[in-house]
Design an enzyme around this catalytic site. Structure first.
Site, PDB file in Angstrom:
ATOM      1  N   ASP A 145      33.758 -34.927   5.456  1.00 26.92           N
ATOM      2  CA  ASP A 145      34.875 -34.273   6.136  1.00 26.92           C
ATOM      3  C   ASP A 145      36.119 -35.050   5.726  1.00 26.92           C
ATOM      4  OD1 ASP A 145      36.846 -33.356   7.814  1.00 26.92           O
ATOM      5  OD2 ASP A 145      35.796 -33.813   9.693  1.00 26.92           O
ATOM      6  N   TRP A 205      35.562 -36.718  15.668  1.00 28.65           N
ATOM      7  CA  TRP A 205      35.261 -35.624  14.745  1.00 28.65           C
ATOM      8  C   TRP A 205      33.861 -35.776  14.170  1.00 28.65           C
ATOM      9  CZ3 TRP A 205      38.128 -31.903  15.970  1.00 28.65           C
ATOM     10  CH2 TRP A 205      39.477 -32.072  16.264  1.00 28.65           C
ATOM     11  N   LYS A 233      46.184 -30.677   8.003  1.00 29.17           N
ATOM     12  CA  LYS A 233      46.526 -32.087   8.131  1.00 29.17           C
ATOM     13  C   LYS A 233      47.319 -32.549   6.910  1.00 29.17           C
ATOM     14  CE  LYS A 233      44.157 -32.549  11.969  1.00 29.17           C
ATOM     15  NZ  LYS A 233      42.697 -32.615  11.997  1.00 29.17           N
TER      16      LYS A 233
HETATM   17  C1  LIG Z   1      41.569 -32.191  12.795  1.00 33.34           C
HETATM   18  C2  LIG Z   1      40.263 -32.581  12.281  1.00 33.34           C
HETATM   19  C3  LIG Z   1      39.156 -31.735  12.378  1.00 33.34           C
HETATM   20  C4  LIG Z   1      39.213 -30.390  13.063  1.00 33.34           C
HETATM   21  O1  LIG Z   1      39.928 -29.512  12.285  1.00 33.34           O
HETATM   22  P1  LIG Z   1      40.115 -27.977  12.691  1.00 33.34           P
HETATM   23  O2  LIG Z   1      40.641 -27.396  11.420  1.00 33.34           O
HETATM   24  O3  LIG Z   1      41.114 -27.965  13.806  1.00 33.34           O
HETATM   25  O4  LIG Z   1      38.825 -27.422  13.095  1.00 33.34           O
HETATM   26  C5  LIG Z   1      37.973 -32.157  11.832  1.00 33.34           C
HETATM   27  N1  LIG Z   1      37.866 -33.334  11.224  1.00 33.34           N
HETATM   28  C6  LIG Z   1      38.907 -34.194  11.113  1.00 33.34           C
HETATM   29  C7  LIG Z   1      38.735 -35.504  10.432  1.00 33.34           C
HETATM   30  C8  LIG Z   1      40.142 -33.836  11.649  1.00 33.34           C
HETATM   31  O5  LIG Z   1      41.176 -34.675  11.546  1.00 33.34           O
END
Ligand SMILES: *Cc1c(COP(=O)(O)O)cnc(C)c1O
Length: 360
Positions: free
Chosen positions: A172, A102, A196
């Site tokens: 993030d 990511w 998540k």
């Molecule tokens: C799942 C995830 C993403 C991507 O998320 P989307 O909402 O599917 O674009 C980005 N960063 C992390 C740390 C993730 O676990």
């Protein structure tokens, strides 16, 4: 009778049963409006209560004051990989900490908008750990330092903020948002896809300190500008109302768990239970280095990797689903987000012992 398994999927992941039960009631008639919650106008009073309930709920949980703007967006965390540099790379340079797939994707998008400097990377060690503070090097004058607080695929997590050398810190937090107390004063911007650890897929949270927002670029496509959404209180166009509604319920549920201190303590206990069991004999092998272990995504292998397929299959049959590792790394992974009850982790721990006795 509703049948519910323990869901260890990495995202979309398990949600609090209380929130789902409440949403079920709201589907047909939301609080006597005669309309289902999905049918409410986003310009109506009942919807506004949900919308601002979530924004204020997030601020309350994190202890964010009036110097923070909380935006509810679409496009997932992946769109934030672009929006962050488009809006915040005002001087054309940013630093990225690379701790997994990511983080790599975030850096890849940033390169389209300016120069990306790697402040630290653990790729040579197959991302089995996050960098220590002294390994992070940020050159003076970058617009921000970006990092990924929890690496969903590799099962690693920062337990400290990387030093930024004075640069604004952008995170993030997709897979550990609202899972533990956060030293908010260290951050300038935080984003997370909801699916998540916050709610269902479809909503994305981006939080920005207002001074950073004031310096953000303005000459952008309307929908990709943070200012648009800040000025319109995230109601510039139709927001993802349903995802916001469920996230709002989850937020209220979090308050009832004692806020971030309460849920953080429980998440720590759950992770400890699971890692202790995995560490007990040589049969299982956690993949992340100890100091970098994630409290959200517990990645592990069997000493005999050929048994992993059987493990996942028998676990599923026992009502423990979603334990296969990410396709990029294989192995096994238990995602134990906020809504995973202690009982789910206890059931997995019992299964670990049971499987070892049968297959060991
Ligand atoms: C799942 C995830 C993403 C991507 O998320 P989307 O909402 O599917 O674009 C980005 N960063 C992390 C740390 C993730 O676990």
């Amino acid at each position: 009778m509703t049948h519910r398994v323990f869901n260890f999927n990495p995202g979309p992941g398990t949600l609090p049963e209380e929130a789902l039960a409440e949403a079920r009631e709201a589907l047909l008639d939301y609080k006597g409006t005669g309309m289902g919650v999905m049918e409410l106008s986003h310009r109506s009073k009942p919807y506004e209560e949900i919308h601002f309930g979530l924004i204020n709920g997030i601020k309350e949980l994190l202890g964010a004051g009036d110097d923070w703007e909380v935006l509810l967006l679409q496009g997932g965390a992946s769109l934030q990989f672009s929006m962050v540099p488009m809006n915040l790379m005002t001087g054309g340079r940013a630093a990225y900490v690379i701790t997994g797939e990511w983080a790599q994707r975030a850096a890849k998008e940033a390169k389209r908008h300016g120069t990306v400097e790697v402040a630290a990377t653990t790729e040579a060690e197959k991302f089995r750990r996050v960098p220590r503070a002294e390994e992070v090097k940020v050159e003076p004058g970058v617009d921000y330092l970006h990092f990924t607080t929890n690496n969903t695929i590799y099962g690693t997590q920062f337990h400290h903020e990387p030093p930024t050398g004075g640069a604004p810190l952008v995170a993030d937090m997709s897979s550990d948002f609202l899972s533990r107390p956060v030293a908010l004063d260290r951050y300038a911007a935080i984003y997370a896809g909801a699916q998540k650890n916050l709610g269902p897929a479809g909503a994305t949270v981006a939080m920005l300190r207002k001074d950073l927002l004031a310096r953000a670029k303005g000459d952008l496509p309307t929908m990709l500008s943070y200012r648009t959404h800040a000025d319109a209180k995230s109601l510039y166009n139709t927001p993802p109302c349903w995802a916001i509604y469920i996230s709002f319920l989850c937020c209220q549920w979090l308050q009832r768990q004692g806020g971030l201190a309460g849920i953080g303590e429980r998440n720590e206990r759950k992770a400890r239970l699971l890692y202790d069991a995995l560490d007990e004999t040589g049969f299982y092998r956690p993949t992340a280095e100890r100091e970098s272990r994630s409290q959200m995504n517990v990645t592990f292998r069997l000493a005999d990797e050929t048994q992993e397929e059987r493990f996942a299959k028998e676990a599923t049959a026992a009502g423990l689903v979603g334990l296969k590792g990410h396709r990029a790394v294989g192995g096994l992974r238990a995602s134990i987000y906020n809504a995973m009850p202690v009982a789910g982790v206890e059931a997995l721990v019992a299964f670990l012992g049971d499987f070892e006795r049968r297959a060991g």
